[in-house]
Write a protein that holds these residues in place. Sequence first.
Motif, PDB file in Angstrom:
ATOM      1  N   LYS A 142       0.839  -1.201   0.000  1.00  0.00           N
ATOM      2  CA  LYS A 142       0.000   0.000   0.000  1.00  0.00           C
ATOM      3  C   LYS A 142       0.871   1.247   0.000  1.00  0.00           C
ATOM      4  O   LYS A 142       0.573   2.220  -0.706  1.00  0.00           O
ATOM      5  N   GLU A 145       2.027   1.806  -3.455  1.00  0.00           N
ATOM      6  CA  GLU A 145       0.911   2.276  -4.284  1.00  0.00           C
ATOM      7  C   GLU A 145       0.637   3.756  -4.019  1.00  0.00           C
ATOM      8  O   GLU A 145       0.367   4.527  -4.942  1.00  0.00           O
ATOM      9  N   LYS A 148       3.143   5.844  -5.847  1.00  0.00           N
ATOM     10  CA  LYS A 148       2.771   5.909  -7.268  1.00  0.00           C
ATOM     11  C   LYS A 148       1.658   6.928  -7.469  1.00  0.00           C
ATOM     12  O   LYS A 148       1.714   7.762  -8.388  1.00  0.00           O
ATOM     13  N   ASP A 149       0.634   6.885  -6.606  1.00  0.00           N
ATOM     14  CA  ASP A 149      -0.487   7.811  -6.719  1.00  0.00           C
ATOM     15  C   ASP A 149      -0.034   9.263  -6.584  1.00  0.00           C
ATOM     16  O   ASP A 149      -0.551  10.151  -7.275  1.00  0.00           O
TER      17      ASP A 149
END
Length: 169
Positions: A142, A145, A148-149
């Motif tokens: 997470k 992620e 990346k976001d």
Amino acid sequence: MAKVGIVMGSDSDMPIMAKAAEVLEQLGIDYEMTIISAHREPDVFFEYAKGAEARGFKVIIAGAGKAAHLPGMCAALFPMPVIGIPMKTSDLGGVDSLYSIVQMPSGIPVATVAINGGANAGILAAKILATSDDEILERLKKYSEDLKDQVVEKDARLQEVGYKAYMEK
């Protein structure tokens, strides 16, 4: 019980070591932070490093500057992974610290991150723990992620406002 020991030779290292602690906190990993000088208080240091396994540590993150013996001495005494953070120094920009930490003799490895790489040390400690802890592994996935976001959001803003306005923030 703390799984990660964070140790530094001086409180001047605190801003960098705090970055490792912040990452561990984000990932829900218990740690213990200590200031110990391997050179100025060797007896206290030996007690810390030799007792780290019994206190439940699975990884030690050790930051040091200049001669930077703290990470290597931790690795000599602690049987599990040690991550060294070389500190930027005013004399040689941290290259002295980097060389002192990374150039360990055969049989005594220290995983070494970039000069002032506190956050990466925290992430690497988490990745080591994640090899045997699925909950930490999921939190790490997470975390990646989310990184990346953040990049996607920054690019969307750049595309929307252009680079001049973006730089003005």
